[in-house]
Design an enzyme around this catalytic site. Structure first.
Site, PDB file in Angstrom:
ATOM      1  N   GLY A  11      -4.077  -5.464 -15.051  1.00  0.00           N
ATOM      2  CA  GLY A  11      -3.517  -4.886 -13.691  1.00  0.00           C
ATOM      3  C   GLY A  11      -2.804  -5.797 -13.063  1.00  0.00           C
ATOM      4  NE  ARG A  15      -5.535  -4.668  -3.034  1.00  0.00           N
ATOM      5  CZ  ARG A  15      -6.844  -4.337  -3.334  1.00  0.00           C
ATOM      6  NH1 ARG A  15      -7.728  -4.437  -2.375  1.00  0.00           N
ATOM      7  NH2 ARG A  15      -7.223  -3.769  -4.447  1.00  0.00           N
ATOM      8  CE  LYS A  22      -7.016  -8.991  -9.824  1.00  0.00           C
ATOM      9  NZ  LYS A  22      -7.525  -7.866  -9.252  1.00  0.00           N
ATOM     10  CB  THR A  80     -10.842   0.936 -16.759  1.00  0.00           C
ATOM     11  OG1 THR A  80     -11.224   2.234 -16.542  1.00  0.00           O
ATOM     12  CG2 THR A  80     -10.395   0.162 -15.532  1.00  0.00           C
ATOM     13  N   GLY A 141     -17.005   2.234  -8.017  1.00  0.00           N
ATOM     14  CA  GLY A 141     -17.282   3.525  -8.535  1.00  0.00           C
ATOM     15  C   GLY A 141     -19.084   3.778  -8.131  1.00  0.00           C
ATOM     16  CG  ASN A 229      -9.096  -6.558  -5.472  1.00  0.00           C
ATOM     17  OD1 ASN A 229      -8.814  -6.392  -6.846  1.00  0.00           O
ATOM     18  ND2 ASN A 229     -10.353  -6.095  -4.961  1.00  0.00           N
ATOM     19  NE  ARG A 410      -2.981 -63.519  -2.467  1.00  0.00           N
ATOM     20  CZ  ARG A 410      -3.917 -64.202  -2.620  1.00  0.00           C
ATOM     21  NH1 ARG A 410      -4.318 -65.289  -2.126  1.00  0.00           N
ATOM     22  NH2 ARG A 410      -4.908 -63.245  -2.861  1.00  0.00           N
TER      23      ARG A 410
HETATM   24  C1  UD1 Z   1     -13.259  -0.072 -11.839  1.00  0.00           C
HETATM   25  C2  UD1 Z   1     -14.258   0.890 -11.891  1.00  0.00           C
HETATM   26  C3  UD1 Z   1     -15.183   1.118 -10.931  1.00  0.00           C
HETATM   27  C4  UD1 Z   1     -15.931   0.010 -10.735  1.00  0.00           C
HETATM   28  C5  UD1 Z   1     -14.841  -1.224 -10.455  1.00  0.00           C
HETATM   29  C6  UD1 Z   1     -15.784  -2.544 -10.464  1.00  0.00           C
HETATM   30  C7  UD1 Z   1     -12.981   2.678 -13.575  1.00  0.00           C
HETATM   31  C8  UD1 Z   1     -12.382   3.884 -13.483  1.00  0.00           C
HETATM   32  N1  UD1 Z   1     -13.544   2.304 -12.222  1.00  0.00           N
HETATM   33  O1  UD1 Z   1     -12.748   0.268 -10.501  1.00  0.00           O
HETATM   34  O2  UD1 Z   1     -16.076   2.151 -11.328  1.00  0.00           O
HETATM   35  O3  UD1 Z   1     -16.778  -0.018  -9.471  1.00  0.00           O
HETATM   36  O4  UD1 Z   1     -14.072  -1.337 -11.520  1.00  0.00           O
HETATM   37  O5  UD1 Z   1     -14.874  -3.510  -9.847  1.00  0.00           O
HETATM   38  O6  UD1 Z   1     -13.038   1.966 -14.338  1.00  0.00           O
HETATM   39  N2  UD1 Z   1      -7.188  -2.692 -15.687  1.00  0.00           N
HETATM   40  C9  UD1 Z   1      -6.326  -2.748 -16.910  1.00  0.00           C
HETATM   41  N3  UD1 Z   1      -5.674  -1.806 -17.237  1.00  0.00           N
HETATM   42  C10 UD1 Z   1      -5.365  -0.774 -16.566  1.00  0.00           C
HETATM   43  C11 UD1 Z   1      -6.072  -0.524 -15.433  1.00  0.00           C
HETATM   44  C12 UD1 Z   1      -6.970  -1.757 -14.932  1.00  0.00           C
HETATM   45  O7  UD1 Z   1      -6.325  -3.756 -17.656  1.00  0.00           O
HETATM   46  O8  UD1 Z   1      -4.839   0.403 -16.957  1.00  0.00           O
HETATM   47  C13 UD1 Z   1      -7.909  -3.751 -15.492  1.00  0.00           C
HETATM   48  C14 UD1 Z   1      -7.560  -4.358 -13.962  1.00  0.00           C
HETATM   49  O9  UD1 Z   1      -6.728  -5.435 -14.240  1.00  0.00           O
HETATM   50  C15 UD1 Z   1      -8.930  -5.069 -13.410  1.00  0.00           C
HETATM   51  C16 UD1 Z   1      -9.863  -4.055 -14.308  1.00  0.00           C
HETATM   52  O10 UD1 Z   1      -9.277  -3.372 -15.539  1.00  0.00           O
HETATM   53  O11 UD1 Z   1      -9.470  -6.146 -14.110  1.00  0.00           O
HETATM   54  C17 UD1 Z   1     -10.617  -2.859 -13.413  1.00  0.00           C
HETATM   55  O12 UD1 Z   1      -9.408  -2.275 -12.908  1.00  0.00           O
HETATM   56  P1  UD1 Z   1      -9.210  -1.996 -11.442  1.00  0.00           P
HETATM   57  O13 UD1 Z   1      -8.036  -0.816 -11.197  1.00  0.00           O
HETATM   58  O14 UD1 Z   1      -9.517  -3.003 -10.325  1.00  0.00           O
HETATM   59  O15 UD1 Z   1     -10.325  -0.781 -11.354  1.00  0.00           O
HETATM   60  P2  UD1 Z   1     -11.074  -0.419  -9.821  1.00  0.00           P
HETATM   61  O16 UD1 Z   1     -10.519   0.753  -9.159  1.00  0.00           O
HETATM   62  O17 UD1 Z   1     -11.874  -1.764  -9.062  1.00  0.00           O
HETATM   63 MG    MG Z   2     -10.935  -3.615  -9.157  1.00  0.00          MG
END
Ligand code: UD1
Ligand code: MG
Length: 424
Positions: A11, A15, A22, A80, A141, A229, A410
């Site tokens: 990701g 922020r 990150k 994810t 979630g 974040n 010294r």
């Molecule tokens: C995700 C969960 C949510 C949970 C939360 C906990 C999903 C759909 N949702 O939401 O249920 O409560 O984590 O923190 O899984 N990432 C990738 N590739 C991507 C997208 C994300 O590697 O394509 C990584 C991000 O860098 C991060 C992690 O996956 O480390 C979670 O992604 P993020 O976008 O933060 O998901 P949340 O919306 O927080």
């Molecule tokens: Mg997250």
């Protein structure tokens, strides 16, 4: 059973407002990703880190520091579920378990992960998701349960109805999967949701449809899944971690005079009856013995070994050094790349000049047992002061000094009688 880990770290981290990815931001000199990889150390045999934004930096960091971990590129980042699917080619015939974690939740502990896997095994689960309770579950979630309290599904905040949003049990983002049973899910996930992403969370419903055993493990201490974040989160996570470390030290017999102004990394061991005085900052990996006095205002920067009965006083900085028992470094000194023997005394304002900025080489200072260094001395490394030798105050030492000698550089003291009177 064999366990492999997948760590999601592709990701963007918008922020953080940073040029550093990150997961490479640091707490006590260790990256967020480092904390997560250390938490699975000894649990999983191999780790896959999903990288995307700043992939090269993260990949370099992994290959330098974590030889049993491999970076896997996800480009573009479609969610994810899509992220985890990137490891499918590597695990085609794998029969073991897969632990999934996020690279930006550094506070998760090995003990929790061990309990989590144990729960997965005793429940005979195929999919276990970690959940926790938040009074304010915003942005997470939500865990939705059936009337009989079994797991139904996970709904993301953006897809949730008002009723679903009221659920306080949330998805912690950590999963344990029986890989061979779940691997086919990844080609069947859809992105038909509010964010247009392939959600990993949809494997719960997929599992249920395919008659797999699906469970949630409720984590008691919700700070363990605190996610980073922003810089505000980074500071808060440091505070949570510090509280945890200081409490553990105090329970184990270390006096922390003022926990509010004391900062100690989780990778620092401290022996019983040692006292840490206020405004002390200790980062990196260190081992401090028993009955020591550290601070106030001491700064230990890592790779520091301190034996028993040692005093490191105010405004003393120590890096990569072994200080043996009954030695004092009382005030205003810098000790780096050094070995100090037993019963050594370091006068105020002593500097080990360990760094040559032209060659960029760092050199070692060795002070053998019973050496006494006068105040305001510069020890220009590489240099050894042999057993029992004394150095006069204000000296610059550029050569090895033999045992039991006195060395001083010294200029002679001049006294000009009545000099002031003649100027008036
Ligand atoms: C995700 C969960 C949510 C949970 C939360 C906990 C999903 C759909 N949702 O939401 O249920 O409560 O984590 O923190 O899984 N990432 C990738 N590739 C991507 C997208 C994300 O590697 O394509 C990584 C991000 O860098 C991060 C992690 O996956 O480390 C979670 O992604 P993020 O976008 O933060 O998901 P949340 O919306 O927080
Ligand atoms: Mg997250």
């Amino acid at each position: 059973m064999d366990i492999k880990s997948v760590i999601l770290a592709a990701g963007k981290g918008t922020r953080m407002k940073s040029n550093t990815p990150k997961v490479l931001h640091e707490i006590y000199g260790k990256t967020l990703l480092g904390y997560v990889l250390d938490s699975v150390d000894g649990i999983s045999t191999e780790n896959f880190v999903i990288v995307g934004h700043h992939a090269e930096d993260v990949e370099n960091y992994i290959s330098k520091n974590y030889p049993n971990s491999k970076a896997v590129l996800q480009s573009p980042q479609l969610g994810t579920g899509h992220a985890v699917s990137m490891v499918c080619p590597y695990l085609e015939n794998y029969e073991g378990q897969v632990l999934i974690l996020c690279g930006d939740t550094p506070l998760i502990t090995k003990e929790t992960l061990e309990k989590f896997v144990q729960y997965h095994n005793t429940e005979n689960s195929d999919i276990t998701v970690m959940s926790t309770i938040f009074q304010d579950p915003t942005n997470y979630g939500r865990i939705i349960r059936e009337n009989d309290n079994t797991l139904k599904c996970i709904v993301e905040e953006k897809d949730a109805t008002i009723e679903q949003k009221a659920a306080k049990e949330v998805n912690a983002g950590i999963y344990c999967l029986n890989w061979s049973k779940i691997k086919n899910a990844f080609s069947q996930l859809t992105s038909n949701n509010a964010q247009g992403e392939y959600y990993l969370t949809d494997i719960i419903e997929w599992g249920k449809k395919n008659n797999l055993r699906v469970n949630a493990y409720i984590l008691e201490d919700n700070t363990e899944i605190y996610g980073i974040n922003s810089r505000v989160n980074l500071a808060q996570a440091t505070k949570y971690l510090t509280d945890r470390v200081l409490n553990k030290l105090m329970i184990n017999g270390v006096t922390i005079v003022d926990p509010n102004s004391t900062w100690i990394s989780a990778d620092t061991e401290i022996g019983q009856d040692t006292v840490i005085y206020p405004s002390t900052y200790i980062e990196g990996k260190n081992k401090i013995g028993q009955n020591c006095k550290i601070g106030p205002c001491a700064h230990l920067r890592g790779e520091v070994i301190v034996d028993d009965n040692v005093k490191i006083g105010n405004f003393v900085e120590v890096k990569k050094a072994h200080i043996k028992s009954n030695t004092n470094v009382g005030h205003l000194s810098y000790i780096g790349d050094s070995e100090l023997g037993e019963h050594v005394n370091i006068g105020a304002g002593t500097i080990t000049a360990n760094y040559d900025p032209l060659s960029k080489i760092k050199s070692k200072t060795t002070l053998e047992n019973n050496v006494k260094i006068g105040s305001n001395t510069v020890l220009v490394a590489p240099v050894t002061v042999k057993e029992g030798a004394n150095i006069g105050a204000g000296s610059v030492i550029t050569k090895d000094i033999p045992s039991w000698a006195l060395a001083l550089t010294r200029s002679p003291l001049k006294i000009l009688a009545d000099w002031v009177k003649r100027k008036i």
